[in-house]
Design a protein around this motif. Structure first.
Motif, PDB file in Angstrom:
ATOM      1  N   GLN A 205      59.267  22.280  22.814  1.00  0.00           N
ATOM      2  CA  GLN A 205      60.615  22.833  22.904  1.00  0.00           C
ATOM      3  C   GLN A 205      61.170  22.464  24.279  1.00  0.00           C
ATOM      4  O   GLN A 205      60.879  23.122  25.278  1.00  0.00           O
ATOM      5  N   LEU A 206      61.964  21.421  24.331  1.00  0.00           N
ATOM      6  CA  LEU A 206      62.433  20.873  25.595  1.00  0.00           C
ATOM      7  C   LEU A 206      63.832  21.368  25.937  1.00  0.00           C
ATOM      8  O   LEU A 206      64.667  21.589  25.053  1.00  0.00           O
ATOM      9  N   GLU A 207      64.076  21.485  27.223  1.00  0.00           N
ATOM     10  CA  GLU A 207      65.435  21.720  27.705  1.00  0.00           C
ATOM     11  C   GLU A 207      66.204  20.401  27.589  1.00  0.00           C
ATOM     12  O   GLU A 207      65.607  19.311  27.545  1.00  0.00           O
ATOM     13  N   PRO A 208      67.540  20.460  27.536  1.00  0.00           N
ATOM     14  CA  PRO A 208      68.330  19.225  27.386  1.00  0.00           C
ATOM     15  C   PRO A 208      67.992  18.159  28.425  1.00  0.00           C
ATOM     16  O   PRO A 208      67.911  16.968  28.099  1.00  0.00           O
ATOM     17  N   ASP A 209      67.775  18.573  29.685  1.00  0.00           N
ATOM     18  CA  ASP A 209      67.468  17.575  30.715  1.00  0.00           C
ATOM     19  C   ASP A 209      66.070  16.976  30.521  1.00  0.00           C
ATOM     20  O   ASP A 209      65.840  15.800  30.837  1.00  0.00           O
ATOM     21  N   GLN A 210      65.151  17.753  29.969  1.00  0.00           N
ATOM     22  CA  GLN A 210      63.814  17.230  29.697  1.00  0.00           C
ATOM     23  C   GLN A 210      63.849  16.224  28.551  1.00  0.00           C
ATOM     24  O   GLN A 210      63.174  15.191  28.587  1.00  0.00           O
TER      25      GLN A 210
END
Length: 217
Positions: A205-210
């Motif tokens: 579950q990644l953040e948008p920047d990741q």
């Protein structure tokens, strides 16, 4: 010690295809040669592109290689499927391997991951978020663990309408007006098949920047 790594998905959706096994059979006879494909009712299990890896930076806002704190990857996804209970029950297992840049001290890293049931038409049927812990021993650069996700899909959701099933399975002979036509080329048939096709997708579950970092590095 806290234990992470299990997600149970119960999709209130239903599936009639064959059983969870899959068999492709080449048949030949008076009608000619054709490919008979028995579709499986079991969802395909996969990782969406750019979501099987995660990179942790310190400081978090940096994207310099010297700021990488730890990395992890989801791999070796495998699944078992059963329809003995009247529903299509799938259990997916996977491994997580992590590496840190500073081996000093014992440390636990907890990473979020998702398990999503996706219909063939792109509709998200369910999504669950879990957390998986990786424990580094003092002096060790690497750690590993395994996780699991499961889903249960009713048979009704994977059953083709009778008219569509007849179009797909009807024997065609040379000389028939539609002998050379692929039923799947019909948007109505394609939509019906997509509607009974499911995937179980697993990833971090990644953040948008990741996610952007994974896509552009």
């Amino acid at each position: 010690m806290r234990k992470y790594g299990n997600i149970a998905l119960v999709a209130a959706i239903g599936l009639v295809l064959v059983s969870c096994g899959r068999r492709d059979v080449i048949s030949a006879g008076e009608s000619g040669i054709g490919l008979l494909v028995n579709r499986t009712a079991c969802p395909a299990v996969a990782t969406p592109v750019h979501t099987n890896e995660i990179t942790i930076f310190n400081p978090r806002s940096s994207r310099e290689a010297t700021a990488i704190d730890a990395t992890a990857v989801i791999t070796n996804i495998r699944s078992t499927c059963s329809d003995a209970s009247g529903s299509i029950d799938t259990v997916a297992s996977f491994d997580v391997y992590a590496r840190r840049t500073d081996p000093r001290g014992a440390r636990q890293i907890v990473l979020p991951y998702f398990a999503t049931v996706l219909r063939g038409n792109g509709q998200i049927m369910s999504k669950e978020i879990g957390r998986i812990g990786l424990n580094f021993a003092d002096g060790e650069y690497r750690a590993s663990t395994n996780g699991q996700a499961s889903t249960s899909i009713s048979r009704a959701a994977v059953t083709l309408p009778p008219d569509v099933e007849e179009r797909l399975t009807r024997r065609r002979r040379p000389g028939d007006t539609d002998a050379a036509l692929d039923p799947m080329a019909d948007p109505t048939v394609r939509a019906a098949v997509d509607n009974i096709t499911f995937e179980l997708l697993i990833g971090f579950q990644l953040e948008p920047d990741q996610l952007e970092y994974n896509a552009t590095r």
